[in-house]
Design a protein around this motif. Sequence first.
Motif, short mmCIF file in Angstrom:
data_model
loop_
_atom_site.label_atom_id
_atom_site.label_comp_id
_atom_site.label_asym_id
_atom_site.label_seq_id
_atom_site.Cartn_x
_atom_site.Cartn_y
_atom_site.Cartn_z
N HIS A 22 -40.65 -40.02 51.89
CA HIS A 22 -39.93 -40.09 50.41
C HIS A 22 -40.32 -38.97 49.55
N GLY A 23 -41.21 -38.03 50.12
CA GLY A 23 -41.66 -36.78 49.22
C GLY A 23 -40.41 -35.97 48.88
N LEU A 24 -40.69 -35.39 47.59
CA LEU A 24 -39.66 -34.43 46.99
C LEU A 24 -40.08 -33.00 47.37
N ALA A 94 -40.70 -39.55 41.61
CA ALA A 94 -40.83 -38.30 42.78
C ALA A 94 -41.48 -36.95 42.23
N LEU A 95 -41.12 -36.71 40.94
CA LEU A 95 -41.37 -35.44 40.31
C LEU A 95 -42.93 -35.38 40.01
N LEU A 98 -44.85 -34.92 43.19
CA LEU A 98 -44.58 -33.81 43.69
C LEU A 98 -45.79 -32.89 42.87
N MET A 99 -45.88 -32.95 41.57
CA MET A 99 -46.65 -32.11 40.67
C MET A 99 -48.18 -32.45 40.95
N ASN A 100 -48.36 -33.66 41.09
CA ASN A 100 -49.75 -33.96 41.63
C ASN A 100 -50.33 -33.52 42.82
N ASP A 101 -49.37 -33.51 43.96
CA ASP A 101 -49.58 -32.90 44.92
C ASP A 101 -49.79 -31.35 44.81
N LEU A 102 -49.04 -30.68 43.94
CA LEU A 102 -49.31 -29.32 43.94
C LEU A 102 -50.38 -28.97 43.09
N ARG A 103 -50.99 -29.97 42.28
CA ARG A 103 -52.22 -29.77 41.44
C ARG A 103 -53.38 -29.80 42.52
N PHE A 124 -31.48 -34.35 33.62
CA PHE A 124 -32.71 -34.95 34.09
C PHE A 124 -33.87 -34.49 33.18
N ALA A 125 -33.78 -33.11 32.75
CA ALA A 125 -35.08 -32.45 32.08
C ALA A 125 -35.35 -33.32 30.59
N HIS A 126 -33.87 -33.34 30.04
CA HIS A 126 -34.46 -34.23 28.55
C HIS A 126 -34.93 -35.47 28.61
N ARG A 127 -34.26 -36.25 29.59
CA ARG A 127 -34.43 -37.64 29.74
C ARG A 127 -35.91 -37.87 30.24
N PHE A 128 -36.32 -36.94 31.24
CA PHE A 128 -37.81 -37.02 31.43
C PHE A 128 -38.78 -36.89 30.36
N ALA A 129 -38.41 -35.65 29.68
CA ALA A 129 -39.24 -35.34 28.60
C ALA A 129 -39.34 -36.33 27.58
N MET A 130 -38.24 -37.10 27.26
CA MET A 130 -38.09 -38.23 26.31
C MET A 130 -39.06 -39.41 26.87
#
Length: 299
Positions: A22-24, A94-95, A98-103, A124-130
Amino acid sequence: MTKNTSVPGAFRLEFKVGSGRHGLPCWLAIPTELDTDCPPLVAVHGIRRGAKVQAQQFGASAAKVGQVVIAPLFAEEQWPLYQQVVRKGRADIALLELMNDLRLTGIWQSKRFDLSGFSGGAQFAHRFAMLYPNLVKSLSVTSAGWYTFPDASPFPYGLGKRDGRKDDWGPQMESRLHEFLQIPLNIAVGSLDGERDSNTRSGTEIDHQQGANRIDRAHQWEKALLKAARERRLPVPDVRIMELPESGHDFIECVKKGGLVDFLMSDRSIERSEGLTKRRANRLSSKAARASECQSLNT
């Protein structure tokens, strides 16, 4: 793998498959001179799922300052409502994974990242940032069909609790709103994007709250953010808004005719460039110091 060998701003495009079942997955625009300390740019596609195009269009400008572009690909089958962040499939988690994998691969090491989105990706972007304001260094939203407003309307229209929900997402975002309002924010929309279409959520209540079309809604959201900051006696948010010339609801048109990339990247590029120069100077200084120390030990 494809390559862009233009100088300056050379980068290569790579596709990364998702980790596990189920990875992104994502497209990466990796600069020839990658600066892992520079916050990456996460660029989120619209409902046409054009992740590769996001990486391609932001790649050269980002590469000039050593910034990697990460363009996640939210497959419709797995994340049909990724725009709302916390719906089926939990696009936010999921994001994060993914960011952890890339780190772990060493491609980025900063504490936060720049976040951008077009159309559904802007939602997506503004809700994720909230929800995760501590992770976002700067936020850019382009041509969102509708927004989560900083008011008491039930989530996802606002930050209020929905009936029958004990622990709803709106109040969680409300509790972090003071952090969200401190994030530098770019809002963009095509000057020709005033037509309502089948993807524009509409109705008496949302039209009254947000406006009739994407242009009106962009301006109304900006005003609502400034009002929310005043009511909470917070500093004036760092918000810029632009109607992109000769541009409708089309990402490439917004880039080629509207100057979207220049608008989103311009105000931060000097800061990033200065930071990159300073980090390079520090690395050279450290190397020189180590060489001098080794020479002293050998004399």
